[in-house]
Every structure is written in C-alpha cells, then in structure tokens.
Write a protein that holds these residues in place. Structure first.
Motif, PDB file in Angstrom:
ATOM      1  N   UNK A 136       0.849  -1.184   0.000  1.00  0.00           N
ATOM      2  CA  UNK A 136       0.000   0.000   0.000  1.00  0.00           C
ATOM      3  C   UNK A 136       0.891   1.242   0.000  1.00  0.00           C
ATOM      4  N   UNK A 137       0.307   2.352  -0.399  1.00  0.00           N
ATOM      5  CA  UNK A 137       1.021   3.622  -0.301  1.00  0.00           C
ATOM      6  C   UNK A 137       0.230   4.529   0.636  1.00  0.00           C
ATOM      7  N   UNK A 138       0.934   5.159   1.559  1.00  0.00           N
ATOM      8  CA  UNK A 138       0.287   5.917   2.627  1.00  0.00           C
ATOM      9  C   UNK A 138       0.767   7.360   2.595  1.00  0.00           C
ATOM     10  N   UNK A 139      -0.152   8.287   2.802  1.00  0.00           N
ATOM     11  CA  UNK A 139       0.208   9.700   2.864  1.00  0.00           C
ATOM     12  C   UNK A 139      -0.189  10.259   4.233  1.00  0.00           C
ATOM     13  N   UNK A 140       0.714  11.026   4.832  1.00  0.00           N
ATOM     14  CA  UNK A 140       0.431  11.668   6.120  1.00  0.00           C
ATOM     15  C   UNK A 140       0.307  13.171   5.898  1.00  0.00           C
ATOM     16  N   UNK A 195      16.065   8.867   6.528  1.00  0.00           N
ATOM     17  CA  UNK A 195      17.072   9.326   5.556  1.00  0.00           C
ATOM     18  C   UNK A 195      18.135  10.180   6.249  1.00  0.00           C
ATOM     19  N   UNK A 196      17.831  10.744   7.445  1.00  0.00           N
ATOM     20  CA  UNK A 196      18.820  11.550   8.177  1.00  0.00           C
ATOM     21  C   UNK A 196      19.709  10.663   9.061  1.00  0.00           C
ATOM     22  N   UNK A 197      19.447   9.358   9.080  1.00  0.00           N
ATOM     23  CA  UNK A 197      20.286   8.446   9.844  1.00  0.00           C
ATOM     24  C   UNK A 197      19.713   8.055  11.196  1.00  0.00           C
ATOM     25  N   UNK A 198      18.666   8.751  11.669  1.00  0.00           N
ATOM     26  CA  UNK A 198      18.110   8.436  12.993  1.00  0.00           C
ATOM     27  C   UNK A 198      17.270   7.167  12.934  1.00  0.00           C
ATOM     28  N   UNK A 199      17.339   6.342  13.998  1.00  0.00           N
ATOM     29  CA  UNK A 199      16.409   5.206  14.059  1.00  0.00           C
ATOM     30  C   UNK A 199      14.979   5.729  14.205  1.00  0.00           C
ATOM     31  N   UNK A 200      14.070   5.220  13.381  1.00  0.00           N
ATOM     32  CA  UNK A 200      12.691   5.720  13.390  1.00  0.00           C
ATOM     33  C   UNK A 200      11.858   4.945  14.407  1.00  0.00           C
ATOM     34  N   UNK A 201      10.701   5.541  14.757  1.00  0.00           N
ATOM     35  CA  UNK A 201       9.796   4.907  15.726  1.00  0.00           C
ATOM     36  C   UNK A 201       8.432   4.687  15.097  1.00  0.00           C
ATOM     37  N   UNK A 202       7.725   3.640  15.551  1.00  0.00           N
ATOM     38  CA  UNK A 202       6.384   3.436  14.991  1.00  0.00           C
ATOM     39  C   UNK A 202       5.426   4.534  15.454  1.00  0.00           C
ATOM     40  N   UNK A 203       4.903   5.293  14.522  1.00  0.00           N
ATOM     41  CA  UNK A 203       3.928   6.336  14.868  1.00  0.00           C
ATOM     42  C   UNK A 203       2.539   5.718  14.917  1.00  0.00           C
ATOM     43  N   UNK A 227       8.050   7.074  11.796  1.00  0.00           N
ATOM     44  CA  UNK A 227       8.463   8.458  11.550  1.00  0.00           C
ATOM     45  C   UNK A 227       9.738   8.766  12.317  1.00  0.00           C
ATOM     46  N   UNK A 228      10.322   9.912  11.971  1.00  0.00           N
ATOM     47  CA  UNK A 228      11.617  10.300  12.528  1.00  0.00           C
ATOM     48  C   UNK A 228      11.413  11.049  13.849  1.00  0.00           C
ATOM     49  N   UNK A 229      12.050  10.594  14.938  1.00  0.00           N
ATOM     50  CA  UNK A 229      11.880  11.291  16.214  1.00  0.00           C
ATOM     51  C   UNK A 229      12.610  12.632  16.253  1.00  0.00           C
ATOM     52  N   UNK A 230      13.592  12.809  15.382  1.00  0.00           N
ATOM     53  CA  UNK A 230      14.345  14.072  15.369  1.00  0.00           C
ATOM     54  C   UNK A 230      13.534  15.156  14.665  1.00  0.00           C
ATOM     55  N   UNK A 231      12.925  14.795  13.545  1.00  0.00           N
ATOM     56  CA  UNK A 231      12.102  15.743  12.808  1.00  0.00           C
ATOM     57  C   UNK A 231      10.935  14.985  12.161  1.00  0.00           C
ATOM     58  N   UNK A 232       9.733  15.108  12.755  1.00  0.00           N
ATOM     59  CA  UNK A 232       8.582  14.340  12.254  1.00  0.00           C
ATOM     60  C   UNK A 232       8.179  14.683  10.827  1.00  0.00           C
ATOM     61  N   UNK A 233       8.779  15.759  10.261  1.00  0.00           N
ATOM     62  CA  UNK A 233       8.415  16.074   8.886  1.00  0.00           C
ATOM     63  C   UNK A 233       9.283  15.310   7.877  1.00  0.00           C
ATOM     64  N   UNK A 234      10.315  14.600   8.355  1.00  0.00           N
ATOM     65  CA  UNK A 234      11.091  13.752   7.425  1.00  0.00           C
ATOM     66  C   UNK A 234      10.168  12.662   6.871  1.00  0.00           C
ATOM     67  N   UNK A 235      10.434  12.185   5.633  1.00  0.00           N
ATOM     68  CA  UNK A 235       9.525  11.203   5.016  1.00  0.00           C
ATOM     69  C   UNK A 235       9.349   9.958   5.900  1.00  0.00           C
ATOM     70  N   UNK A 236       8.118   9.493   6.016  1.00  0.00           N
ATOM     71  CA  UNK A 236       7.842   8.301   6.822  1.00  0.00           C
ATOM     72  C   UNK A 236       8.259   7.043   6.069  1.00  0.00           C
ATOM     73  N   UNK A 237       8.304   5.940   6.773  1.00  0.00           N
ATOM     74  CA  UNK A 237       8.538   4.643   6.122  1.00  0.00           C
ATOM     75  C   UNK A 237       7.491   3.659   6.610  1.00  0.00           C
ATOM     76  N   UNK A 238       7.207   2.691   5.767  1.00  0.00           N
ATOM     77  CA  UNK A 238       6.217   1.672   6.128  1.00  0.00           C
ATOM     78  C   UNK A 238       6.916   0.357   6.419  1.00  0.00           C
ATOM     79  N   UNK A 239       6.342  -0.407   7.330  1.00  0.00           N
ATOM     80  CA  UNK A 239       6.821  -1.763   7.559  1.00  0.00           C
ATOM     81  C   UNK A 239       5.606  -2.678   7.698  1.00  0.00           C
ATOM     82  N   UNK A 240       5.676  -3.825   7.036  1.00  0.00           N
ATOM     83  CA  UNK A 240       4.546  -4.762   7.056  1.00  0.00           C
ATOM     84  C   UNK A 240       4.962  -6.056   7.727  1.00  0.00           C
ATOM     85  N   UNK A 241       4.056  -6.640   8.500  1.00  0.00           N
ATOM     86  CA  UNK A 241       4.304  -7.947   9.111  1.00  0.00           C
ATOM     87  C   UNK A 241       3.101  -8.824   8.834  1.00  0.00           C
TER      88      UNK A 241
END
Ligand SMILES: [Zn+2]
Ligand SMILES: [Zn+2]
Length: 344
Positions: A160-164, A276-284, A330-344
């Motif tokens: 799927x493709x998701x937009x925030x 993309x900025x190198x920070x580990x992202x968190x599930x929003x 999403x990125x905890x440093x800057x929430x406006x950085x592009x999100x990523x999806x993960x599926x399980x």
C-alpha cells in the motif's frame, strides 16, 4: 464510551527490574464501528479537510480499474453486519444471499482508467493530539490525517502507499463535504469501515527478541515455572477459557490499532528502520487486522469482555494489509522527514 485495558496479570518491572529501561507508552485507539464528526478522531473519516485544498490522489503507475467496486465492498459488509446483528450464528437471509450473489467479483470494472491516471486516496484515520497523548508531530500541528491508496501495488514490494498530512485544526474554517473516492479498490481489506475511537494510553515493554540474552533467559525460565505450577494444580483448561500467561502475549505490546509504543516483529524478526537523516525511526501508527486474538486476550478492554467472541467484534475496521500489520514509522528528530512503512 471509554475503553479500559485490564491491569496486567503480572508486574513485569517488579519481576524483571531491568525492563524499566525498555518501557514506552503507546496509545491504543480502540476503534469501534460508528460514525464520528469531522472535529473528532476517527477511522475512515469524515476528515476535517479544508474545502479549498485539493483532495490527494495516487499518481503511481499501477492497474487502477481492476479490483472490487467500492460500493460493492460496502454493501457486502452492510449485509454481513446486519445478519450478524440479527443472529451471529446464522448467515444472511435468502433475500440477502441473492443480493450478495448478484455483486460483481473482483475484475476489470473501469477499463478506461489508465495506469498513470490519478485516483482519489481513501481517508483512513484522523487523530487529534488532544485525544492521543503519544501522537507527536511537527510543532504546533494538532491534527494528523492518514490517507492511502487502496491497491497493494506500490514500490518493489507491491505494498500500500500511505500519505500523512499534519495540520493546525484551527486553520480549517470551511470543511470539504463531498470527499472524492476511488471507484475501484484493489482489495476489499484495504477499505476501512467508519469507526469512532476511544484512545487509551498504556505502558508497553520491548518485544522479547530485542531484550538482552540474559533477560530473555530469565523471562523464559519464569514462563516455564508458571507452566509447571499450572500442571501441578492440574488445571482443567476449557478451550478458549484459559490460556498460558506469557511475556510476549500479556506483558509486552498490546494488539490492535495504536499510536506510539513499540513494534512487534513476529513475521520477519527485528529490523531497524532508519530515517534518511540516519536516525532510528519509531512506529507512529500501527494498523492491525484485529484488536485481539487468542494469544492476547488479556488485553481485551473490560467494556468488551461480554461481546468479545461475537462475530466481527475483534476486527471492527475491516482492514487487513500486509500479513495483518502495517506500521508507519516516523523520525523522532524531525517528524516532517519522510515516513517509512513496515509490514508484518
Ligand atoms: Zn496507488
Ligand atoms: Zn530524520
């Protein structure tokens, strides 16, 4: 109506003090079928969307005319829900079965729609920060709107493709009332059912695979002791009435739709999702196919205990994407950085 998660069956930080370093809060959304207003948090809208702002579309190249008619998906669900409401043990009536038989199967419904044509995204979920304590977005923004394209056809993994969209709700004066929708959806399970939300903040503990080897061994030894004790007592187990207490099922991460907290990694094993900025992202946002299952019954809210086994009770949203779970990181440093999806 509020929703209340029962107290955890064991105090995990008293048993394993090191887990206080692996604690996070998450907000369970507790979606339940119902209709919200544009100024309320909801699944499937209606969104608080400005009348003068174009509704987002999917412009990705994929087949868009083949799938299920959105109207058929909704009619099929309405008939099923009505039949369940009458009597959960019986199916649709003869007349309803006739209507269902008459619905068109998945197929090419809009042949003139080309692969690069834009189609409207579906309103998936909107959340106000006042309702969802773990919802953290760009500073000053109090409303998150999540939309998605209802085709599992994007990117190399065909997901799927998701937009925030983050906004300041006070800036929306005139609300868009005629919300555009796609005619065809790739899968019926990509269509969310309208739900009201009852957000509730809970404490979570990291998935067992991500704890230290020593912690894991201690937890596993504790689980075995519990099992042995139960066998000694000779507890009679009636199917579905009782089940073994476990760290992963009862003390770690709640099932269902939620914001924040930790991710489970049942299908793939733990993965690191980096921005993309190198920070580990968190599930929003976690989108789940069910609010509970046999392995997570202790998380069923007190208010749902009586009806937890009725047809459709555990999957109010009707959504099933990936293998049941989709997480928006999403990125905890800057929430406006592009999100990523993960599926399980
Ligand atoms: Zn698309
Ligand atoms: Zn970042």
């Amino acid at each position: 109506m509020t929703r209340t998660t029962p107290e955890r069956p064991a105090d995990v930080e008293a048993l394993f003090p090191e887990l206080s370093g692996h604690r996070r809060t998450g907000t369970r959304l507790h979606p339940r079928k119902g209709f919200a207003e544009p100024h309320q948090s909801s699944v499937a809208g209606p969104f608080l969307w400005p009348a003068d702002e174009p509704w987002p579309v999917c412009r990705a190249v994929h087949e868009k005319g083949r799938g299920h008619l959105l109207t058929d998906v909704r009619l099929r669900r309405r008939i099923r829900d009505e039949a369940w409401r009458r009597d959960p043990r019986r199916g649709p009536s003869g007349k309803e079965a006739e209507v269902l038989d008459g619905l068109r199967e998945s197929g090419l419904h809009v042949p003139e729609l080309r692969t690069a044509d834009p189609i409207p995204l579906l309103a998936a979920v909107q959340l106000f920060t006042r309702d969802v304590p773990d919802l953290i977005g760009p500073s000053g923004h109090d409303l998150l709107q999540v939309l998605w394209c209802p085709f599992e056809a994007h990117g190399p993994d065909r997901t799927m493709d998701v937009m925030l969209t983050w906004r300041r709700s006070e800036e929306v004066t005139e609300i868009l009332t005629a919300i555009p929708e796609p005619t065809v959806v790739g899968r019926a399970e990509c269509v969310p059912e309208p739900c009201v939300l009852d957000p509730e903040q809970v404490v979570e503990h990291e998935s067992i695979e991500l704890l230290s080897e020593e912690s894991r061994q201690r937890i596993e030894a504790w689980e075995e002791e519990l099992l042995d004790a139960a066998e000694e007592r000779g507890t009679e187990r009636e199917a579905g009435e009782e089940y073994e207490l476990s760290y992963q099922g009862d003390l770690s991460i709640p099932p269902g739709w939620k914001v924040g907290g930790f991710a489970t990694w049942g299908l793939t094993g733990p993965a690191r999702i980096d921005c993309s900025c190198g920070s580990p992202m968190r599930p929003l946002l976690t989108v789940s196919d069910r609010e509970w299952d046999g392995g997570s019954l202790s998380w069923v809210p007190l208010e749902d205990r009586e009806t937890m086994r009725t047809a459709g009770a555990s999957d109010p949203t009707g959504v099933y994407v990936g293998r049941g779970l989709m997480r928006v990181f999403t990125c905890p440093v800057d929430p406006s950085h592009p999100h990523r999806l993960n599926f399980q």
